[in-house]
Design an enzyme around this catalytic site. Structure first.
Site, PDB file in Angstrom:
ATOM      1  N   SER A  16     -13.653  -9.649   0.916  1.00 13.80           N
ATOM      2  CA  SER A  16     -14.038  -8.633   1.916  1.00 13.80           C
ATOM      3  C   SER A  16     -13.677  -7.233   1.438  1.00 13.80           C
ATOM      4  O   SER A  16     -13.321  -6.369   2.239  1.00 13.80           O
ATOM      5  CB  SER A  16     -13.341  -8.922   3.236  1.00 13.80           C
ATOM      6  OG  SER A  16     -11.942  -8.999   2.993  1.00 13.80           O
ATOM      7  N   GLY A  17     -13.763  -7.037   0.113  1.00 13.64           N
ATOM      8  CA  GLY A  17     -13.582  -5.679  -0.422  1.00 13.64           C
ATOM      9  C   GLY A  17     -14.880  -4.911  -0.231  1.00 13.64           C
ATOM     10  O   GLY A  17     -15.668  -5.204   0.680  1.00 13.64           O
ATOM     11  N   GLY A  20     -17.875  -7.295  -1.092  1.00 12.00           N
ATOM     12  CA  GLY A  20     -17.818  -8.416  -0.138  1.00 12.00           C
ATOM     13  C   GLY A  20     -18.284  -7.986   1.247  1.00 12.00           C
ATOM     14  O   GLY A  20     -19.028  -8.707   1.923  1.00 12.00           O
ATOM     15  N   PHE A 103      -8.506 -13.212  -8.961  1.00 10.08           N
ATOM     16  CA  PHE A 103      -8.012 -14.016  -7.838  1.00 10.08           C
ATOM     17  C   PHE A 103      -8.760 -15.337  -7.670  1.00 10.08           C
ATOM     18  O   PHE A 103      -8.368 -16.177  -6.872  1.00 10.08           O
ATOM     19  CB  PHE A 103      -8.109 -13.214  -6.525  1.00 10.08           C
ATOM     20  CG  PHE A 103      -7.394 -11.894  -6.571  1.00 10.08           C
ATOM     21  CD1 PHE A 103      -6.072 -11.815  -6.994  1.00 10.08           C
ATOM     22  CD2 PHE A 103      -8.038 -10.715  -6.210  1.00 10.08           C
ATOM     23  CE1 PHE A 103      -5.404 -10.596  -7.051  1.00 10.08           C
ATOM     24  CE2 PHE A 103      -7.379  -9.491  -6.267  1.00 10.08           C
ATOM     25  CZ  PHE A 103      -6.061  -9.430  -6.691  1.00 10.08           C
ATOM     26  N   LYS A 126     -18.181  -9.928 -11.205  1.00 10.54           N
ATOM     27  CA  LYS A 126     -18.371  -9.530 -12.599  1.00 10.54           C
ATOM     28  C   LYS A 126     -17.020  -9.613 -13.296  1.00 10.54           C
ATOM     29  O   LYS A 126     -16.045  -9.035 -12.822  1.00 10.54           O
ATOM     30  CB  LYS A 126     -18.929  -8.109 -12.658  1.00 10.54           C
ATOM     31  CG  LYS A 126     -20.387  -8.106 -12.227  1.00 10.54           C
ATOM     32  CD  LYS A 126     -20.989  -6.741 -12.122  1.00 10.54           C
ATOM     33  CE  LYS A 126     -22.444  -6.885 -11.708  1.00 10.54           C
ATOM     34  NZ  LYS A 126     -22.993  -5.662 -11.152  1.00 10.54           N
ATOM     35  N   ALA A 159     -22.230  -1.062  -4.518  1.00 11.50           N
ATOM     36  CA  ALA A 159     -22.133  -1.557  -3.135  1.00 11.50           C
ATOM     37  C   ALA A 159     -22.387  -0.442  -2.114  1.00 11.50           C
ATOM     38  O   ALA A 159     -23.120  -0.649  -1.137  1.00 11.50           O
ATOM     39  CB  ALA A 159     -20.762  -2.188  -2.925  1.00 11.50           C
ATOM     40  N   LYS A 211     -22.279  -5.330 -18.793  1.00 11.22           N
ATOM     41  CA  LYS A 211     -22.792  -3.983 -18.493  1.00 11.22           C
ATOM     42  C   LYS A 211     -21.665  -3.066 -17.989  1.00 11.22           C
ATOM     43  O   LYS A 211     -21.688  -1.859 -18.210  1.00 11.22           O
ATOM     44  CB  LYS A 211     -23.980  -4.006 -17.537  1.00 11.22           C
ATOM     45  CG  LYS A 211     -23.636  -4.147 -16.081  1.00 11.22           C
ATOM     46  CD  LYS A 211     -24.012  -2.902 -15.277  1.00 11.22           C
ATOM     47  CE  LYS A 211     -23.632  -3.073 -13.830  1.00 11.22           C
ATOM     48  NZ  LYS A 211     -22.395  -2.429 -13.446  1.00 11.22           N
TER      49      LYS A 211
HETATM   50  N1  LIG Z   1     -18.078  -2.569  -5.583  1.00  8.34           N
HETATM   51  C1  LIG Z   1     -19.266  -2.668  -6.185  1.00  8.34           C
HETATM   52  O1  LIG Z   1     -20.101  -1.750  -6.165  1.00  8.34           O
HETATM   53  C2  LIG Z   1     -19.626  -3.935  -6.912  1.00  8.34           C
HETATM   54  C3  LIG Z   1     -20.958  -4.139  -7.298  1.00  8.34           C
HETATM   55  C4  LIG Z   1     -21.301  -5.316  -7.959  1.00  8.34           C
HETATM   56  C5  LIG Z   1     -20.330  -6.275  -8.244  1.00  8.34           C
HETATM   57  N2  LIG Z   1     -19.038  -6.042  -7.862  1.00  8.34           N
HETATM   58  C6  LIG Z   1     -18.057  -7.096  -8.171  1.00  8.34           C
HETATM   59  O2  LIG Z   1     -17.594  -7.653  -6.943  1.00  8.34           O
HETATM   60  C7  LIG Z   1     -16.268  -8.142  -7.101  1.00  8.34           C
HETATM   61  C8  LIG Z   1     -15.413  -7.611  -5.962  1.00  8.34           C
HETATM   62  O3  LIG Z   1     -15.354  -6.202  -6.091  1.00  8.34           O
HETATM   63  P1  LIG Z   1     -15.113  -5.228  -4.848  1.00  8.34           P
HETATM   64  O4  LIG Z   1     -15.634  -3.891  -5.279  1.00  8.34           O
HETATM   65  O5  LIG Z   1     -15.623  -5.849  -3.596  1.00  8.34           O
HETATM   66  O6  LIG Z   1     -13.518  -5.185  -4.785  1.00  8.34           O
HETATM   67  P2  LIG Z   1     -12.556  -4.116  -4.058  1.00  8.34           P
HETATM   68  O7  LIG Z   1     -11.754  -3.470  -5.107  1.00  8.34           O
HETATM   69  O8  LIG Z   1     -13.324  -3.256  -3.110  1.00  8.34           O
HETATM   70  O9  LIG Z   1     -11.651  -5.056  -3.158  1.00  8.34           O
HETATM   71  C9  LIG Z   1     -10.577  -5.761  -3.643  1.00  8.34           C
HETATM   72  C10 LIG Z   1     -10.398  -6.953  -2.718  1.00  8.34           C
HETATM   73  O10 LIG Z   1      -9.399  -7.812  -3.255  1.00  8.34           O
HETATM   74  C11 LIG Z   1      -8.557  -8.211  -2.192  1.00  8.34           C
HETATM   75  N3  LIG Z   1      -7.276  -8.659  -2.721  1.00  8.34           N
HETATM   76  C12 LIG Z   1      -6.183  -7.922  -3.061  1.00  8.34           C
HETATM   77  N4  LIG Z   1      -5.186  -8.732  -3.475  1.00  8.34           N
HETATM   78  C13 LIG Z   1      -5.680 -10.000  -3.404  1.00  8.34           C
HETATM   79  C14 LIG Z   1      -5.141 -11.280  -3.713  1.00  8.34           C
HETATM   80  N5  LIG Z   1      -3.890 -11.431  -4.180  1.00  8.34           N
HETATM   81  N6  LIG Z   1      -5.920 -12.373  -3.520  1.00  8.34           N
HETATM   82  C15 LIG Z   1      -7.188 -12.254  -3.075  1.00  8.34           C
HETATM   83  N7  LIG Z   1      -7.767 -11.063  -2.759  1.00  8.34           N
HETATM   84  C16 LIG Z   1      -7.003  -9.958  -2.930  1.00  8.34           C
HETATM   85  C17 LIG Z   1      -8.480  -6.987  -1.318  1.00  8.34           C
HETATM   86  O11 LIG Z   1      -8.029  -7.326  -0.032  1.00  8.34           O
HETATM   87  C18 LIG Z   1      -9.950  -6.583  -1.310  1.00  8.34           C
HETATM   88  O12 LIG Z   1     -10.681  -7.317  -0.364  1.00  8.34           O
HETATM   89  C19 LIG Z   1     -15.813  -7.687  -8.505  1.00  8.34           C
HETATM   90  O13 LIG Z   1     -15.959  -8.757  -9.391  1.00  8.34           O
HETATM   91  C20 LIG Z   1     -16.807  -6.595  -8.872  1.00  8.34           C
HETATM   92  O14 LIG Z   1     -17.026  -6.508 -10.254  1.00  8.34           O
HETATM   93  C21 LIG Z   1     -18.673  -4.911  -7.204  1.00  8.34           C
END
Ligand SMILES: NC(=O)c1ccc[n+]([C@@H]2O[C@H](COP(=O)([O-])OP(=O)(O)OC[C@H]3O[C@@H](n4cnc5c(N)ncnc54)[C@H](O)[C@@H]3O)[C@@H](O)[C@H]2O)c1
Length: 223
Positions: A16-17, A20, A103, A126, A159, A211
């Site tokens: 749920s980052g 998510g 994680f 990724k 995102a 990428k």
């Molecule tokens: N943000 C983007 O634009 C985007 C786009 C495409 C792909 N992604 C991929 O999506 C994935 C998630 O990225 P994001 O941007 O949502 O992350 P983020 O940095 O926004 O969020 C980090 C998340 O990790 C959680 N977290 C922290 N400690 C933790 C633990 N010990 N156990 C489990 N969860 C924990 C946090 O609560 C939070 O929900 C990554 O692999 C990233 O490469 C991101």
């Protein structure tokens, strides 16, 4: 694929980052419309306490917004935040993995024996796990640990742009099960988020992962 819920598939999002939360919003807009999916999207939240003292999951369920990772964007009233991993996935037959890659292994170990039979997964993550034996793709880690089929969805996606419905495209990589890939594509596609499918998990996952390495290198070169 048997779903056992009056013919409707149930979706849970693990993570749920930033991405998510956006993925949950996207999925919830479709599950609310498509008759083959249950409306509710359960989103597992790694629980945090906000500076106000409130729990992040409670805040999301009250405001329908993730004030920490996606402020200012309504997720939809059918996105339900759940801080309990087991409870978040227990009814789901479609699981979306979208946490930072480091994680995933720990999360998968907690899920062993807790999933419904026949559950399908997709990874939006990724990155790769680098072990002593060599690198391991995240979809393989999920399949090997949980014994489930896992597609991938990757693209040059930001995102925050998808959250404000800017046009984007992504590709689903699958192995053999085209029906599952089409179901995922149906679930993710919106007029502003176009999804194609291709029978090549490794190719799609590596392109998505590498990428980001190229992007960082290009950024360094421009300094
Ligand atoms: N943000 C983007 O634009 C985007 C786009 C495409 C792909 N992604 C991929 O999506 C994935 C998630 O990225 P994001 O941007 O949502 O992350 P983020 O940095 O926004 O969020 C980090 C998340 O990790 C959680 N977290 C922290 N400690 C933790 C633990 N010990 N156990 C489990 N969860 C924990 C946090 O609560 C939070 O929900 C990554 O692999 C990233 O490469 C991101």
């Amino acid at each position: 694929m048997e779903n056992g819920h009056a013919g409707k598939h149930r979706v849970a999002v693990i993570g749920s980052g930033n991405w998510g939360s956006v993925a949950s919003r996207l999925l919830a807009s479709n599950t609310a419309k498509l008759p083959s999916f249950h409306d509710e999207v359960r989103m597992w939240v790694f629980e945090e306490t906000l500076p106000t003292g409130e729990k992040l999951s409670e805040s999301i369920n009250q405001a329908h917004e993730n004030c920490k990772y996606l402020p200012g964007i309504k997720l939809g009233t059918n996105v339900i935040a759940d801080p309990d991993l087991e409870s978040a996935v227990k009814d789901a037959d479609m699981l979306v993995f979208v946490t930072p890659h480091q994680f995933v292994e720990g999360i998968c170990k907690k899920l062993v024996g807790k999933l419904r039979p026949g559950v399908e997964a997709i990874s939006l993550i990724k990155g790769m796990e680098v072990k002593m034996e060599g690198p391991c793709m995240i979809s393989k880690l999920i399949t090997d640990t949980l014994g489930i089929n896992c597609c991938v969805l990757m693209g040059a996606n930001i995102a925050n742009e998808i959250a404000v419905e800017k046009f984007s495209e992504a590709t689903i990589g699958y192995r053999e099960d085209k029906e599952a890939a089409n179901r995922w594509a149906k679930l993710f596609t919106t007029p502003y988020f176009l999804v194609a499918i291709v029978e090549d998990i490794e190719g799609v996952e590596l392109c998505g992962t590498l990428k980001n390495v190229v992007a960082i290198a290009a950024g360094f070169c421009m300094q």
